[in-house]
Design a protein around this motif. Structure first.
Motif, PDB file in Angstrom:
ATOM      1  N   VAL A 196       0.839  -1.206   0.000  1.00  0.00           N
ATOM      2  CA  VAL A 196       0.000   0.000   0.000  1.00  0.00           C
ATOM      3  C   VAL A 196       0.873   1.254   0.000  1.00  0.00           C
ATOM      4  O   VAL A 196       0.631   2.201  -0.757  1.00  0.00           O
ATOM      5  CB  VAL A 196      -0.938   0.002   1.224  1.00  0.00           C
ATOM      6  N   ARG A 197       1.915   1.266   0.841  1.00  0.00           N
ATOM      7  CA  ARG A 197       2.802   2.439   0.899  1.00  0.00           C
ATOM      8  C   ARG A 197       3.466   2.698  -0.449  1.00  0.00           C
ATOM      9  O   ARG A 197       3.637   3.843  -0.864  1.00  0.00           O
ATOM     10  CB  ARG A 197       3.867   2.234   1.973  1.00  0.00           C
ATOM     11  N   SER A 198       3.861   1.639  -1.138  1.00  0.00           N
ATOM     12  CA  SER A 198       4.487   1.788  -2.450  1.00  0.00           C
ATOM     13  C   SER A 198       3.528   2.424  -3.443  1.00  0.00           C
ATOM     14  O   SER A 198       3.906   3.319  -4.208  1.00  0.00           O
ATOM     15  CB  SER A 198       4.947   0.415  -2.954  1.00  0.00           C
ATOM     16  N   ARG A 199       2.231   1.993  -3.441  1.00  0.00           N
ATOM     17  CA  ARG A 199       1.243   2.591  -4.353  1.00  0.00           C
ATOM     18  C   ARG A 199       1.054   4.068  -4.029  1.00  0.00           C
ATOM     19  O   ARG A 199       1.029   4.917  -4.926  1.00  0.00           O
ATOM     20  CB  ARG A 199      -0.132   1.918  -4.236  1.00  0.00           C
ATOM     21  N   VAL A 200       0.920   4.360  -2.741  1.00  0.00           N
ATOM     22  CA  VAL A 200       0.671   5.747  -2.314  1.00  0.00           C
ATOM     23  C   VAL A 200       1.845   6.646  -2.694  1.00  0.00           C
ATOM     24  O   VAL A 200       1.662   7.740  -3.225  1.00  0.00           O
ATOM     25  CB  VAL A 200       0.414   5.791  -0.789  1.00  0.00           C
ATOM     26  N   SER A 201       3.064   6.190  -2.420  1.00  0.00           N
ATOM     27  CA  SER A 201       4.258   6.978  -2.709  1.00  0.00           C
ATOM     28  C   SER A 201       4.379   7.317  -4.187  1.00  0.00           C
ATOM     29  O   SER A 201       4.684   8.461  -4.559  1.00  0.00           O
ATOM     30  CB  SER A 201       5.502   6.227  -2.237  1.00  0.00           C
ATOM     31  N   ASN A 202       4.131   6.345  -5.045  1.00  0.00           N
ATOM     32  CA  ASN A 202       4.262   6.582  -6.485  1.00  0.00           C
ATOM     33  C   ASN A 202       3.096   7.391  -7.046  1.00  0.00           C
ATOM     34  O   ASN A 202       3.290   8.216  -7.946  1.00  0.00           O
ATOM     35  CB  ASN A 202       4.360   5.241  -7.218  1.00  0.00           C
ATOM     36  N   LEU A 203       1.895   7.182  -6.525  1.00  0.00           N
ATOM     37  CA  LEU A 203       0.737   7.906  -7.047  1.00  0.00           C
ATOM     38  C   LEU A 203       0.760   9.381  -6.691  1.00  0.00           C
ATOM     39  O   LEU A 203       0.296  10.220  -7.467  1.00  0.00           O
ATOM     40  CB  LEU A 203      -0.558   7.271  -6.517  1.00  0.00           C
ATOM     41  N   GLN A 204       1.301   9.725  -5.525  1.00  0.00           N
ATOM     42  CA  GLN A 204       1.316  11.121  -5.123  1.00  0.00           C
ATOM     43  C   GLN A 204       2.644  11.825  -5.462  1.00  0.00           C
ATOM     44  O   GLN A 204       2.834  12.983  -5.105  1.00  0.00           O
ATOM     45  CB  GLN A 204       1.041  11.238  -3.629  1.00  0.00           C
ATOM     46  N   ASP A 205       3.523  11.136  -6.173  1.00  0.00           N
ATOM     47  CA  ASP A 205       4.803  11.721  -6.565  1.00  0.00           C
ATOM     48  C   ASP A 205       4.572  12.891  -7.525  1.00  0.00           C
ATOM     49  O   ASP A 205       3.993  12.723  -8.604  1.00  0.00           O
ATOM     50  CB  ASP A 205       5.675  10.656  -7.228  1.00  0.00           C
ATOM     51  N   SER A 206       5.026  14.074  -7.141  1.00  0.00           N
ATOM     52  CA  SER A 206       4.822  15.262  -7.977  1.00  0.00           C
ATOM     53  C   SER A 206       5.611  15.183  -9.278  1.00  0.00           C
ATOM     54  O   SER A 206       5.281  15.872 -10.245  1.00  0.00           O
ATOM     55  CB  SER A 206       5.233  16.520  -7.198  1.00  0.00           C
ATOM     56  N   LYS A 207       6.648  14.349  -9.323  1.00  0.00           N
ATOM     57  CA  LYS A 207       7.449  14.207 -10.536  1.00  0.00           C
ATOM     58  C   LYS A 207       6.914  13.112 -11.461  1.00  0.00           C
ATOM     59  O   LYS A 207       7.477  12.884 -12.523  1.00  0.00           O
ATOM     60  CB  LYS A 207       8.909  13.890 -10.161  1.00  0.00           C
ATOM     61  N   ASN A 208       5.847  12.456 -11.016  1.00  0.00           N
ATOM     62  CA  ASN A 208       5.288  11.375 -11.823  1.00  0.00           C
ATOM     63  C   ASN A 208       3.763  11.495 -11.922  1.00  0.00           C
ATOM     64  O   ASN A 208       3.031  10.560 -11.575  1.00  0.00           O
ATOM     65  CB  ASN A 208       5.681  10.024 -11.220  1.00  0.00           C
ATOM     66  N   PRO A 209       3.250  12.642 -12.402  1.00  0.00           N
ATOM     67  CA  PRO A 209       1.794  12.801 -12.519  1.00  0.00           C
ATOM     68  C   PRO A 209       1.177  11.902 -13.587  1.00  0.00           C
ATOM     69  O   PRO A 209      -0.022  11.659 -13.569  1.00  0.00           O
ATOM     70  CB  PRO A 209       1.636  14.280 -12.872  1.00  0.00           C
ATOM     71  N   GLU A 210       2.005  11.435 -14.520  1.00  0.00           N
ATOM     72  CA  GLU A 210       1.487  10.605 -15.603  1.00  0.00           C
ATOM     73  C   GLU A 210       0.882   9.304 -15.070  1.00  0.00           C
ATOM     74  O   GLU A 210      -0.146   8.828 -15.580  1.00  0.00           O
ATOM     75  CB  GLU A 210       2.613  10.295 -16.595  1.00  0.00           C
ATOM     76  N   LEU A 211       1.494   8.727 -14.046  1.00  0.00           N
ATOM     77  CA  LEU A 211       0.965   7.492 -13.470  1.00  0.00           C
ATOM     78  C   LEU A 211      -0.425   7.731 -12.884  1.00  0.00           C
ATOM     79  O   LEU A 211      -1.348   6.949 -13.118  1.00  0.00           O
ATOM     80  CB  LEU A 211       1.908   6.977 -12.384  1.00  0.00           C
ATOM     81  N   ARG A 212      -0.568   8.818 -12.146  1.00  0.00           N
ATOM     82  CA  ARG A 212      -1.857   9.145 -11.538  1.00  0.00           C
ATOM     83  C   ARG A 212      -2.917   9.408 -12.610  1.00  0.00           C
ATOM     84  O   ARG A 212      -4.070   8.973 -12.491  1.00  0.00           O
ATOM     85  CB  ARG A 212      -1.682  10.365 -10.633  1.00  0.00           C
ATOM     86  N   ARG A 213      -2.528  10.096 -13.661  1.00  0.00           N
ATOM     87  CA  ARG A 213      -3.467  10.395 -14.753  1.00  0.00           C
ATOM     88  C   ARG A 213      -3.933   9.119 -15.438  1.00  0.00           C
ATOM     89  O   ARG A 213      -5.129   8.959 -15.729  1.00  0.00           O
ATOM     90  CB  ARG A 213      -2.790  11.317 -15.774  1.00  0.00           C
ATOM     91  N   MET A 214      -3.015   8.181 -15.683  1.00  0.00           N
ATOM     92  CA  MET A 214      -3.358   6.943 -16.375  1.00  0.00           C
ATOM     93  C   MET A 214      -4.269   6.059 -15.531  1.00  0.00           C
ATOM     94  O   MET A 214      -5.111   5.332 -16.063  1.00  0.00           O
ATOM     95  CB  MET A 214      -2.081   6.192 -16.758  1.00  0.00           C
TER      96      MET A 214
END
Length: 252
Positions: free
Chosen positions: A142-160
């Protein structure tokens, strides 16, 4: 026990009153010392005046009371465990939902974006289904998903994830390397390429020859390089390296 604890901890008058009524109702159903329920005890006294039989029945009911008490305690413990488990899962869902809600200026006007709360529920459920508990493996996932989804340098993952390009079932099991941003993936690729080149250079640098003999280990597994270290009209200097013992030397 569980309802009584709730009554003591609650500050709402309605909850306290309902808890009291429920507890009193339960007490009426429990066997009384020396007999059954109050109604059953009165009926028994009217129909049976034998004190010896009443005493034996009282002991039997006492054993029944202990059994009911143990069952009640076990049910209370199970209820507390289930409540604790549900609390952990709800907090994890909220963490994932908050990560998905981080603002992305590029998609604020887009339509057909999925509900972050619904997506968070599906993602958490997939993770829980895989591990069947909320141990450290579950929490780290869960922490890994949260960390990557809220990463400001990786908005593309959240958008997809929000627009459905990446299914919630897939994001629940993706490796950290798969979730990384394009910049991070390119950086890792460059590092890997450099490491491979350095390894190949170390292995292929120089010319292998069995005509040269190592003066230290007396073996002929050597590699040599030639370099112009003196004036142009002088012959080149040959540097030799023994691949067996690592001895280095040079000769003109």
């Amino acid at each position: 026990m569980a309802v009584n604890n709730l009554r003591k901890q609650s500050d709402q008058e309605e909850v306290i009153n309902l808890a009291k009524v429920l507890i009193k109702g339960w007490k009426k159903l429990l066997p009384q010392p020396g007999g059954g329920t109050p109604a059953a005890k009165a009926k028994e006294k009217a129909s049976n005046g034998d004190s010896g039989n009443s005493s034996d029945q009282g002991r039997g009911n006492g054993d029944s009371s202990k059994t009911i008490s143990r069952q009640s305690s076990s049910a209370s413990s199970h209820s507390f465990s289930s409540t604790n488990l549900d609390g952990i899962r709800e907090r994890c869902k909220q963490m994932i939902s908050n990560a998905l809600k981080v603002s992305i200026p590029e998609i604020e006007g887009e339509e057909d974006l999925q509900d972050p709360e619904e997506l968070a529920g599906i993602i958490e459920d997939c993770i829980y289904t895989e591990f069947c508990n909320t141990d450290n493996r579950y929490k780290n996932r869960v922490r890994s998903r949260v960390s990557n989804l809220q990463d400001s340098k990786n908005p593309e993952l959240r958008r997809m994830v929000l627009n459905g390009s990446i299914a919630p079932e897939k994001i629940a099991s993706m490796a950290a390397e798969e979730m990384a941003s394009q910049a991070m993936k390119q950086m890792r690729k460059n590092f890997t390429k450099e490491a491979i080149n350095e390894h190949q250079l170390a292995q292929t640098e120089g010319t292998r020859s069995n005509l040269l003999k190592c003066g230290k280990c007396q073996k002929k597994n050597c590699t040599y390089n030639q370099m112009q270290t003196r004036s142009a009209d002088e012959p080149m200097t040959t540097f030799v390296f023994c691949n067996d013992c690592g001895h280095r030397w040079k000769f003109c």
